[in-house]
Scaffold this motif. Sequence first.
Motif, PDB file in Angstrom:
ATOM      1  N   UNK A 205     -56.191  -1.098  39.727  1.00 37.11           N
ATOM      2  CA  UNK A 205     -55.009  -0.440  39.578  1.00 37.11           C
ATOM      3  C   UNK A 205     -53.911  -1.477  40.027  1.00 37.11           C
ATOM      4  N   UNK A 206     -54.054  -2.290  41.021  1.00 39.87           N
ATOM      5  CA  UNK A 206     -53.359  -3.293  41.154  1.00 39.87           C
ATOM      6  C   UNK A 206     -53.797  -4.364  42.087  1.00 39.87           C
ATOM      7  N   UNK A 207     -53.000  -5.493  42.382  1.00 42.53           N
ATOM      8  CA  UNK A 207     -53.353  -6.587  43.186  1.00 42.53           C
ATOM      9  C   UNK A 207     -52.926  -6.582  44.402  1.00 42.53           C
ATOM     10  N   UNK A 208     -53.662  -6.762  45.508  1.00 44.34           N
ATOM     11  CA  UNK A 208     -53.311  -6.420  46.787  1.00 44.34           C
ATOM     12  C   UNK A 208     -52.398  -7.651  47.315  1.00 44.34           C
ATOM     13  N   UNK A 209     -52.737  -8.780  46.569  1.00 43.28           N
ATOM     14  CA  UNK A 209     -52.139 -10.038  47.175  1.00 43.28           C
ATOM     15  C   UNK A 209     -50.682 -10.368  46.584  1.00 43.28           C
ATOM     16  N   UNK A 210     -50.431 -10.064  45.215  1.00 47.02           N
ATOM     17  CA  UNK A 210     -48.883 -10.292  44.654  1.00 47.02           C
ATOM     18  C   UNK A 210     -48.507  -8.891  44.466  1.00 47.02           C
ATOM     19  N   UNK A 211     -49.149  -7.750  44.524  1.00 48.89           N
ATOM     20  CA  UNK A 211     -48.574  -6.472  44.277  1.00 48.89           C
ATOM     21  C   UNK A 211     -48.554  -5.971  42.989  1.00 48.89           C
ATOM     22  N   UNK A 212     -48.787  -6.772  41.921  1.00 47.42           N
ATOM     23  CA  UNK A 212     -48.790  -6.305  40.360  1.00 47.42           C
ATOM     24  C   UNK A 212     -49.491  -5.225  40.073  1.00 47.42           C
ATOM     25  N   UNK A 213     -49.024  -4.294  39.493  1.00 48.47           N
ATOM     26  CA  UNK A 213     -49.775  -3.134  38.771  1.00 48.47           C
ATOM     27  C   UNK A 213     -50.481  -3.564  37.629  1.00 48.47           C
ATOM     28  N   UNK A 214     -51.660  -3.237  37.658  1.00 48.12           N
ATOM     29  CA  UNK A 214     -52.470  -3.593  36.684  1.00 48.12           C
ATOM     30  C   UNK A 214     -53.258  -2.566  35.981  1.00 48.12           C
ATOM     31  N   UNK A 215     -53.863  -2.754  34.864  1.00 49.23           N
ATOM     32  CA  UNK A 215     -54.837  -2.033  34.261  1.00 49.23           C
ATOM     33  C   UNK A 215     -56.390  -2.658  34.378  1.00 49.23           C
ATOM     34  N   UNK A 216     -57.300  -2.146  34.583  1.00 48.16           N
ATOM     35  CA  UNK A 216     -58.562  -2.594  34.613  1.00 48.16           C
ATOM     36  C   UNK A 216     -59.033  -3.563  33.684  1.00 48.16           C
ATOM     37  N   UNK A 217     -58.474  -3.356  32.513  1.00 50.39           N
ATOM     38  CA  UNK A 217     -58.889  -4.112  31.363  1.00 50.39           C
ATOM     39  C   UNK A 217     -58.082  -5.350  31.253  1.00 50.39           C
ATOM     40  N   UNK A 218     -57.238  -5.482  32.075  1.00 43.74           N
ATOM     41  CA  UNK A 218     -56.291  -6.945  32.345  1.00 43.74           C
ATOM     42  C   UNK A 218     -56.747  -7.808  33.124  1.00 43.74           C
ATOM     43  N   UNK A 219     -57.781  -7.414  33.847  1.00 42.66           N
ATOM     44  CA  UNK A 219     -58.543  -8.307  34.998  1.00 42.66           C
ATOM     45  C   UNK A 219     -59.465  -9.335  34.291  1.00 42.66           C
ATOM     46  N   UNK A 220     -59.450 -10.547  35.067  1.00 41.43           N
ATOM     47  CA  UNK A 220     -60.240 -11.595  34.510  1.00 41.43           C
ATOM     48  C   UNK A 220     -61.667 -11.398  35.298  1.00 41.43           C
ATOM     49  N   UNK A 221     -62.796 -11.336  34.549  1.00 42.39           N
ATOM     50  CA  UNK A 221     -64.096 -11.291  34.973  1.00 42.39           C
ATOM     51  C   UNK A 221     -64.227  -9.949  35.945  1.00 42.39           C
ATOM     52  N   UNK A 222     -64.143  -8.681  35.184  1.00 39.90           N
ATOM     53  CA  UNK A 222     -64.179  -7.559  36.141  1.00 39.90           C
ATOM     54  C   UNK A 222     -65.501  -7.227  36.322  1.00 39.90           C
TER      55      UNK A 222
END
Length: 129
Positions: free
Chosen positions: A50-67
Amino acid sequence: QEIFNDVHAQGKIHEEAMEQLYSTKLGRFLADRLVEGTCPKCGYEDARGDQCDKCGALLSPTELINPRCKLTGTKPELRTTNHLFLNLTEVESRLQGWIDWRATGSGGSMWTQNCQRVTQSWMKDGLKP
């Protein structure tokens, strides 16, 4: 169920296909919080679905690289699934009034600053049917 049937009869529900990550090992679709991977924005390797704790970006699980599945460590499959949605464009102005009331309720805001920012961002971009 009666509320759903009433809203559906008014034509305010629509069905839409979407892609979600599925764990074959668990035999179920994975909630955002159960997926980890590399953030596509900053490269952080332990970003959540749902988000990146390092940069704060809101994400969708399908956007992750190598989920990967947080529970099993396995790579999930991308599968299509059908979902029912409330047609929010028909209730957008009423919803904005409710959001404003929640943000400025008596005794101060009822939501965190982050929650208010995210909600206002969605409203600013316009709700999708």
